[in-house]
Design a protein around this motif. Structure first.
Motif, mmCIF file in Angstrom:
data_model
loop_
_atom_site.group_PDB
_atom_site.id
_atom_site.type_symbol
_atom_site.label_atom_id
_atom_site.label_comp_id
_atom_site.label_asym_id
_atom_site.label_seq_id
_atom_site.Cartn_x
_atom_site.Cartn_y
_atom_site.Cartn_z
ATOM 1 N N SER A 168 15.451 -31.340 17.516
ATOM 2 C CA SER A 168 16.586 -32.080 16.955
ATOM 3 C C SER A 168 17.232 -31.268 15.832
ATOM 4 N N TRP A 169 18.474 -31.646 15.484
ATOM 5 C CA TRP A 169 19.164 -30.943 14.406
ATOM 6 C C TRP A 169 18.428 -31.094 13.086
ATOM 7 N N ALA A 170 17.846 -32.252 12.843
ATOM 8 C CA ALA A 170 17.103 -32.451 11.596
ATOM 9 C C ALA A 170 15.964 -31.447 11.487
ATOM 10 N N GLU A 171 15.268 -31.209 12.599
ATOM 11 C CA GLU A 171 14.185 -30.230 12.606
ATOM 12 C C GLU A 171 14.712 -28.811 12.433
ATOM 13 N N ARG A 172 15.758 -28.486 13.162
ATOM 14 C CA ARG A 172 16.288 -27.120 13.115
ATOM 15 C C ARG A 172 16.805 -26.747 11.728
ATOM 16 N N LYS A 254 1.458 -22.528 17.913
ATOM 17 C CA LYS A 254 2.765 -23.165 17.733
ATOM 18 C C LYS A 254 2.566 -24.613 17.285
ATOM 19 N N ALA A 255 3.624 -25.175 16.721
ATOM 20 C CA ALA A 255 3.549 -26.577 16.311
ATOM 21 C C ALA A 255 4.945 -27.176 16.283
ATOM 22 N N ARG A 256 5.014 -28.437 16.656
ATOM 23 C CA ARG A 256 6.225 -29.221 16.401
ATOM 24 C C ARG A 256 5.839 -30.294 15.399
ATOM 25 N N MET A 257 6.216 -30.091 14.163
ATOM 26 C CA MET A 257 5.754 -30.939 13.078
ATOM 27 C C MET A 257 6.372 -32.336 13.116
ATOM 28 N N TYR A 258 7.680 -32.399 13.341
ATOM 29 C CA TYR A 258 8.404 -33.663 13.249
ATOM 30 C C TYR A 258 9.328 -33.821 14.455
ATOM 31 N N THR A 259 9.886 -35.005 14.598
ATOM 32 C CA THR A 259 10.704 -35.290 15.776
ATOM 33 C C THR A 259 12.078 -35.851 15.449
ATOM 34 N N VAL A 264 11.129 -36.043 9.353
ATOM 35 C CA VAL A 264 11.392 -34.873 8.513
ATOM 36 C C VAL A 264 11.460 -35.279 7.046
ATOM 37 N N ARG A 265 12.236 -36.323 6.774
ATOM 38 C CA ARG A 265 12.405 -36.772 5.386
ATOM 39 C C ARG A 265 11.082 -37.233 4.786
ATOM 40 N N GLU A 266 10.324 -38.026 5.536
ATOM 41 C CA GLU A 266 9.065 -38.534 5.011
ATOM 42 C C GLU A 266 8.011 -37.429 4.916
ATOM 43 N N GLY A 267 8.003 -36.534 5.906
ATOM 44 C CA GLY A 267 7.008 -35.470 5.909
ATOM 45 C C GLY A 267 7.194 -34.483 4.776
ATOM 46 N N PHE A 268 8.406 -33.964 4.639
ATOM 47 C CA PHE A 268 8.660 -33.030 3.545
ATOM 48 C C PHE A 268 8.752 -33.761 2.207
ATOM 49 N N GLY A 269 9.255 -34.994 2.233
ATOM 50 C CA GLY A 269 9.393 -35.753 0.995
ATOM 51 C C GLY A 269 8.070 -36.022 0.313
ATOM 52 N N LYS A 270 7.003 -36.181 1.094
ATOM 53 C CA LYS A 270 5.706 -36.478 0.487
ATOM 54 C C LYS A 270 5.111 -35.261 -0.228
ATOM 55 N N ASN A 271 5.561 -34.061 0.161
ATOM 56 C CA ASN A 271 4.994 -32.829 -0.404
ATOM 57 C C ASN A 271 5.875 -32.154 -1.442
ATOM 58 N N ILE A 272 7.170 -32.440 -1.427
ATOM 59 C CA ILE A 272 8.106 -31.557 -2.119
ATOM 60 C C ILE A 272 7.887 -31.522 -3.628
#
Length: 377
Positions: A168-172, A254-259, A264-272
């Protein structure tokens, strides 16, 4: 004092330094390649799994198909509410190298992942421990390749940054920035050669330890309340004088972290914010810096064409734009990301700015972050 001139000097100096770092890293970074020799060490592959029904079956099947024979695969079911356990057992097909462990209740003072990894380490019987996520894809030669890299670079701790799959564009726009950060900001050679703990990075998707060293540094118990436990462990390793090595998956892991945008927002948001030492001012300054060097030149270039072309500004801004795209493109080639996405770097920075604001909102409102139904505060 010419403020505008100072701003452009800062932009050029920053992008120039990044170009030097990313070019050097593109030549020197360790990359997984098939093993050139056989090894005899017993390996424990350890996977914490919580609600991983969508991924766990394929991951287990791929790991059990490794061409390196001396390993055990231990999966810990961390109180999943979906079909994780059933999918895991179906994929294992009774393979004696596979064990499924039921996770214990989360104790006070621990985060879910660190507690799961701690339990897995207690179960491990191998000389080498590999912690990996349930959504990471290993090709059949990748385990041997990881051991080869460990030997070649005499690694006491090896962390692999997988080739990130983005759809998805959010991932890219966002996910490749994880590999971009290590390639454009941190000289890998210095990570290996200098003992400074500030020269440490890690990716919890793949962490490999010599078992005795993992125990000496205190394992996941030492970082039990840390959101970025992977980086903290890497710093512990360097602090004890051991060798940390960072490698690239190079298409073998390889990995696909998010969909999509929400994950994306929650995954990176929890670490940033944790990535900036939980100091909001550092996150704000970093956000402004990236807007300045990657977004402002584009705005200046567009503004220089309206209403009449300003040739001087067009050249000044155009050079900065080209440098920014160049840094992102070299990182994309090195990490096997989608090359054309280098052109969307301003959109990537804006996306990460929105994620940073989400992280700050969670911090000041004390309403998050949360991940997989658990609070990370």
């Amino acid at each position: 004092m010419n403020i505008a001139l100072i701003v452009w000097v800062l932009i050029y100096a920053s992008l120039g330094a990044m170009l030097i770092i990313v070019t050097f890293n593109s030549l020197s970074y360790p990359r997984l390649t098939p093993a050139r020799q056989s090894f005899q060490k017993k390996v424990s592959i350890l996977i914490p799994a919580r609600d991983e029904e969508a991924h766990i079956g394929e991951t287990i099947a791929n790991l059990l198909a490794q061409d390196y024979p001396h390993f055990e695969l231990v999966v810990l079911d961390d109180h999943s509410s979906d079909g994780t356990v059933q999918r895991a057992l179906e994929a294992a097909k009774g393979d004696p190298r596979f064990r499924l462990v039921k996770g214990k209740s989360l104790p006070t003072g621990w985060l879910g992942k660190t507690w799961a990894c701690h339990q897995l380490a207690q179960q491990a019987q191998g000389e080498i421990l590999i912690f990996t996520d349930a959504d990471v894809t290993w090709d059949r030669a990748s385990l041997g390749a990881a051991l080869q890299m460990t030997m070649d670079y005499r690694a006491d701790m090896l962390t692999i940054f997988p080739t990130q799959l983005t759809v998805s564009w959010a991932e890219r726009l966002t996910v490749p920035l994880m590999n971009f950060a290590i390639l454009a900001y941190l000289l890998e050679w210095l990570v290996r050669k200098l003992p400074a703990i500030s020269l440490a990075a890690a990716n919890g998707q793949v962490l490999l330890f010599q078992k005795e060293i993992y125990r000496e540094l205190g394992g996941h118990k030492r970082v039990r309340a840390e959101i970025i436990e992977d980086v903290k462990l890497a710093r512990q390793v360097k602090g004890l004088g051991y060798r940390l090595v960072i490698g690239l998956g190079h298409g073998m892991i390889k990995a696909r972290m998010y969909t999509g945008w929400k994950s994306v927002r929650e995954g990176f948001g929890k670490n940033i914010l944790a990535g900036y030492g939980n100091q909001p001012i550092f996150l704000l300054l970093s956000t402004l810096f990236h807007l300045l060097i990657f977004v402002y030149p584009w705005l200046a270039m567009i503004g220089a064409m309206i209403p009449e072309p300003d040739l001087d500004m067009l050249v000044r801004a155009g050079v900065a734009v080209a440098m920014g795209v160049g840094v992102r493109a070299i990182a994309a080639i090195t990490s096997r990301a989608i090359l054309i996405d280098a052109l969307w770097m301003p959109a990537s920075v804006i996306s990460m700015t929105l994620i940073a604001l989400q992280g700050l909102r969670w911090h000041f409102s004390r309403s998050g972050p949360h991940w997989k139904g658990r609070s990370l505060r």
